[in-house]
Design a protein around this motif. Structure first.
Motif, PDB file in Angstrom:
ATOM      1  N   ASP A 158      42.812 112.753  36.439  1.00 12.12           N
ATOM      2  CA  ASP A 158      43.390 111.504  35.941  1.00 12.12           C
ATOM      3  C   ASP A 158      44.132 111.727  34.626  1.00 12.12           C
ATOM      4  O   ASP A 158      45.213 111.168  34.398  1.00 12.12           O
ATOM      5  CB  ASP A 158      42.295 110.450  35.747  1.00 12.12           C
ATOM      6  CG  ASP A 158      41.671 110.019  37.060  1.00 12.12           C
ATOM      7  OD1 ASP A 158      42.205 110.393  38.120  1.00 12.12           O
ATOM      8  OD2 ASP A 158      40.645 109.313  37.024  1.00 12.12           O
ATOM      9  N   THR A 159      43.547 112.542  33.751  1.00 13.88           N
ATOM     10  CA  THR A 159      44.180 112.815  32.455  1.00 13.88           C
ATOM     11  C   THR A 159      45.503 113.552  32.644  1.00 13.88           C
ATOM     12  O   THR A 159      46.516 113.197  32.026  1.00 13.88           O
ATOM     13  CB  THR A 159      43.242 113.635  31.566  1.00 13.88           C
ATOM     14  OG1 THR A 159      42.060 112.876  31.295  1.00 13.88           O
ATOM     15  CG2 THR A 159      43.906 113.993  30.245  1.00 13.88           C
ATOM     16  N   LEU A 160      45.517 114.570  33.503  1.00 10.67           N
ATOM     17  CA  LEU A 160      46.746 115.337  33.707  1.00 10.67           C
ATOM     18  C   LEU A 160      47.816 114.500  34.398  1.00 10.67           C
ATOM     19  O   LEU A 160      49.011 114.617  34.081  1.00 10.67           O
ATOM     20  CB  LEU A 160      46.448 116.597  34.515  1.00 10.67           C
ATOM     21  CG  LEU A 160      45.556 117.641  33.841  1.00 10.67           C
ATOM     22  CD1 LEU A 160      45.503 118.905  34.677  1.00 10.67           C
ATOM     23  CD2 LEU A 160      46.007 117.950  32.424  1.00 10.67           C
ATOM     24  N   ARG A 161      47.419 113.653  35.317  1.00  6.38           N
ATOM     25  CA  ARG A 161      48.399 112.784  35.990  1.00  6.38           C
ATOM     26  C   ARG A 161      49.064 111.841  34.991  1.00  6.38           C
ATOM     27  O   ARG A 161      50.287 111.655  34.999  1.00  6.38           O
ATOM     28  CB  ARG A 161      47.726 111.986  37.105  1.00  6.38           C
ATOM     29  CG  ARG A 161      48.717 111.099  37.886  1.00  6.38           C
ATOM     30  CD  ARG A 161      48.022 110.268  38.936  1.00  6.38           C
ATOM     31  NE  ARG A 161      47.437 111.101  39.980  1.00  6.38           N
ATOM     32  CZ  ARG A 161      46.124 111.299  40.155  1.00  6.38           C
ATOM     33  NH1 ARG A 161      45.255 110.691  39.331  1.00  6.38           N
ATOM     34  NH2 ARG A 161      45.693 112.059  41.124  1.00  6.38           N
ATOM     35  N   ASP A 162      48.262 111.253  34.109  1.00  3.06           N
ATOM     36  CA  ASP A 162      48.823 110.320  33.143  1.00  3.06           C
ATOM     37  C   ASP A 162      49.590 111.048  32.040  1.00  3.06           C
ATOM     38  O   ASP A 162      50.555 110.511  31.480  1.00  3.06           O
ATOM     39  CB  ASP A 162      47.713 109.458  32.545  1.00  3.06           C
ATOM     40  CG  ASP A 162      47.113 108.499  33.572  1.00  3.06           C
ATOM     41  OD1 ASP A 162      47.733 108.311  34.634  1.00  3.06           O
ATOM     42  OD2 ASP A 162      46.015 107.966  33.323  1.00  3.06           O
ATOM     43  N   ALA A 163      49.168 112.275  31.717  1.00  2.00           N
ATOM     44  CA  ALA A 163      49.924 113.082  30.762  1.00  2.00           C
ATOM     45  C   ALA A 163      51.299 113.417  31.326  1.00  2.00           C
ATOM     46  O   ALA A 163      52.302 113.449  30.594  1.00  2.00           O
ATOM     47  CB  ALA A 163      49.155 114.356  30.414  1.00  2.00           C
ATOM     48  N   LEU A 164      51.365 113.668  32.626  1.00  2.00           N
ATOM     49  CA  LEU A 164      52.644 113.944  33.266  1.00  2.00           C
ATOM     50  C   LEU A 164      53.573 112.733  33.181  1.00  2.00           C
ATOM     51  O   LEU A 164      54.772 112.873  32.906  1.00  2.00           O
ATOM     52  CB  LEU A 164      52.432 114.334  34.728  1.00  2.00           C
ATOM     53  CG  LEU A 164      53.698 114.508  35.564  1.00  2.00           C
ATOM     54  CD1 LEU A 164      54.579 115.612  35.000  1.00  2.00           C
ATOM     55  CD2 LEU A 164      53.341 114.792  37.025  1.00  2.00           C
ATOM     56  N   ALA A 165      53.030 111.545  33.396  1.00  3.27           N
ATOM     57  CA  ALA A 165      53.846 110.334  33.290  1.00  3.27           C
ATOM     58  C   ALA A 165      54.449 110.208  31.891  1.00  3.27           C
ATOM     59  O   ALA A 165      55.611 109.818  31.728  1.00  3.27           O
ATOM     60  CB  ALA A 165      53.003 109.101  33.632  1.00  3.27           C
ATOM     61  N   TYR A 166      53.656 110.559  30.892  1.00  2.00           N
ATOM     62  CA  TYR A 166      54.167 110.541  29.514  1.00  2.00           C
ATOM     63  C   TYR A 166      55.252 111.607  29.328  1.00  2.00           C
ATOM     64  O   TYR A 166      56.293 111.350  28.715  1.00  2.00           O
ATOM     65  CB  TYR A 166      53.028 110.761  28.535  1.00  2.00           C
ATOM     66  CG  TYR A 166      53.482 111.017  27.123  1.00  2.00           C
ATOM     67  CD1 TYR A 166      53.974 109.986  26.330  1.00  2.00           C
ATOM     68  CD2 TYR A 166      53.445 112.304  26.582  1.00  2.00           C
ATOM     69  CE1 TYR A 166      54.411 110.219  25.031  1.00  2.00           C
ATOM     70  CE2 TYR A 166      53.869 112.548  25.286  1.00  2.00           C
ATOM     71  CZ  TYR A 166      54.356 111.503  24.517  1.00  2.00           C
ATOM     72  OH  TYR A 166      54.791 111.745  23.242  1.00  2.00           O
ATOM     73  N   GLU A 167      55.008 112.813  29.860  1.00  3.22           N
ATOM     74  CA  GLU A 167      56.003 113.886  29.738  1.00  3.22           C
ATOM     75  C   GLU A 167      57.331 113.485  30.357  1.00  3.22           C
ATOM     76  O   GLU A 167      58.404 113.852  29.855  1.00  3.22           O
ATOM     77  CB  GLU A 167      55.481 115.164  30.411  1.00  3.22           C
ATOM     78  CG  GLU A 167      54.313 115.829  29.710  1.00  3.22           C
ATOM     79  CD  GLU A 167      54.671 116.396  28.362  1.00  3.22           C
ATOM     80  OE1 GLU A 167      55.822 116.842  28.181  1.00  3.22           O
ATOM     81  OE2 GLU A 167      53.811 116.392  27.466  1.00  3.22           O
ATOM     82  N   ASN A 168      57.274 112.739  31.423  1.00  7.26           N
ATOM     83  CA  ASN A 168      58.502 112.359  32.127  1.00  7.26           C
ATOM     84  C   ASN A 168      59.349 111.347  31.366  1.00  7.26           C
ATOM     85  O   ASN A 168      60.524 111.150  31.714  1.00  7.26           O
ATOM     86  CB  ASN A 168      58.160 111.804  33.513  1.00  7.26           C
ATOM     87  CG  ASN A 168      57.722 112.891  34.481  1.00  7.26           C
ATOM     88  OD1 ASN A 168      58.061 114.062  34.310  1.00  7.26           O
ATOM     89  ND2 ASN A 168      56.959 112.509  35.500  1.00  7.26           N
ATOM     90  N   GLN A 169      58.764 110.705  30.352  1.00  5.98           N
ATOM     91  CA  GLN A 169      59.549 109.732  29.602  1.00  5.98           C
ATOM     92  C   GLN A 169      59.608 110.026  28.102  1.00  5.98           C
ATOM     93  O   GLN A 169      60.206 109.270  27.346  1.00  5.98           O
ATOM     94  CB  GLN A 169      58.978 108.315  29.827  1.00  5.98           C
ATOM     95  CG  GLN A 169      57.504 108.164  29.488  1.00  5.98           C
ATOM     96  CD  GLN A 169      57.225 107.936  28.017  1.00  5.98           C
ATOM     97  OE1 GLN A 169      57.919 107.150  27.381  1.00  5.98           O
ATOM     98  NE2 GLN A 169      56.209 108.628  27.469  1.00  5.98           N
ATOM     99  N   ARG A 170      59.024 111.137  27.677  1.00  7.17           N
ATOM    100  CA  ARG A 170      58.996 111.446  26.248  1.00  7.17           C
ATOM    101  C   ARG A 170      60.404 111.732  25.736  1.00  7.17           C
ATOM    102  O   ARG A 170      61.276 112.227  26.472  1.00  7.17           O
ATOM    103  CB  ARG A 170      58.071 112.625  25.946  1.00  7.17           C
ATOM    104  CG  ARG A 170      58.570 113.970  26.432  1.00  7.17           C
ATOM    105  CD  ARG A 170      57.542 115.076  26.168  1.00  7.17           C
ATOM    106  NE  ARG A 170      57.390 115.342  24.755  1.00  7.17           N
ATOM    107  CZ  ARG A 170      56.313 115.898  24.210  1.00  7.17           C
ATOM    108  NH1 ARG A 170      55.275 116.228  24.969  1.00  7.17           N
ATOM    109  NH2 ARG A 170      56.255 116.143  22.931  1.00  7.17           N
TER     110      ARG A 170
END
Length: 327
Positions: A290-302
């Motif tokens: 769950d943490t890595l999935r949500d971290a990826l979502a952040y990476e995609n819009q950073r």
């Protein structure tokens, strides 16, 4: 409860403010910079290097004060100026003197406290946090000292937790360059889980020093999880540490680095902590997936540059060197 957060606008402080607001607490944040506090919190702009920075919040008694500072002088001034029934201080696993041991507990040897008011650079970060801990303990109030491990998840500006899922989602070739150290022990705590537990500690007036991070998992499990959350067809390509060093690829963080890994036996336990005490006191951590999935979502819009990992060009340079050596 009326909670004062000394911070409240960056990664952890903001998550703590959100957690407190979600539970119905009244929140005031004191911080400097251009970032604002979450909606619903009172924001006071102040530079804590100023002797009078806390003047606007010093006239009342707080149910809890939560401090994330790394500067001993700031913490000593807060203890002197503020009135509270309970402190929560966000310390760090960097206070420990030795990192060769896996999952050391709160009784492990500490670094000597920093002598002075202002830490000039990160080389004395651990010592400065020890001095901050001591300042909090010198207060007349109960206190939770939280020795946090690596904090990750959405909002992780460093990119350490977001790099691996981002790289599998955006491969620069048919494989992903990883260090050949599959059993390296990794651990991280989702910022939202840490923030939630910090508020629990404040509500309970938990008077203790407590390690806080996620479960220890081998590096290959982190990589497999990163690939799984992205449904990536790219395969990890393991590269020996000596070859990575030859190619000037570093570890943990910084330019041209491979995050969550350190090529030094003396630091093999760096990310891990024994968290039995915290879990008894209510710490709950979500699955790594769950943490890595949500971290990826952040990476995609950073929008800010990532502070860890390899660029496409750097990874392609490593791949080309490996292919040439094997030709």
């Amino acid at each position: 409860m009326e909670i004062l957060i000394l911070g409240g606008t960056a990664l952890l402080g903001r998550a703590i403010a959100h957690a407190a607001l979600d539970r119905g607490h009244a929140v005031t944040c004191v911080a400097r910079g251009s970032l604002s506090a979450p909606n619903g919190a009172t924001f006071i702009s102040a530079d804590r290097d100023d002797d009078n920075a806390l003047a606007l919040v010093a006239s009342r008694s707080w149910a809890a004060v939560i401090d994330v500072s790394r500067q001993p002088g700031q913490v000593r001034r807060a203890v002197s100026d503020l009135s509270t029934r309970h402190w929560v201080f966000i310390s760090s696993s960097n206070v420990y003197a030795d990192f060769s041991t896996i999952e050391q507990d709160e009784n492990a040897q500490l670094r000597p406290p920093f002598q002075g008011e202002v830490m000039e650079d990160m080389s004395t970060y651990g010592e400065a946090k020890v001095a901050c801990e001591n300042a909090i303990r010198a207060s007349d109030s109960s206190a939770t000292i939280v020795r946090s491990g690596l904090i990750g998840g959405p909002g992780d500006w460093s990119g350490r937790t977001g790099y691996w899922p981002w790289r599998f989602a955006n491969p620069s070739g048919e494989d992903v360059i990883v260090p050949d150290d599959p059993d390296f022990p990794c651990a991280l705590i989702d910022v939202r889980d840490l923030a939630s537990w910090v508020i629990t500690a404040a509500e309970q007036h938990l008077d203790a020093t407590v390690n806080a991070t996620g479960p220890t998992v081998p590096f290959h499990e982190v990589i497999a999880t990163a690939a799984r959350v992205t449904n990536s067809a790219a395969q990890p390509r393991a590269v020996p540490a000596a070859k990575l060093a030859e190619l000037e690829i570093g570890s943990w963080m910084g330019p041209a680095s491979l995050p969550l890994w350190i090529d030094d036996p003396a630091w093999r336990g760096f990310a891990t902590l024994n968290t039995d005490r915290a879990r008894v006191a209510g710490l709950v951590t979500r699955p790594l997936e769950d943490t890595l999935r949500d971290a990826l979502a952040y990476e995609n819009q950073r929008t800010e540059p990532r502070q860890a990992g390899l660029s496409d060009e750097q990874e392609q340079r490593v791949r080309a060197a490996l292919d040439q050596a094997s030709a």
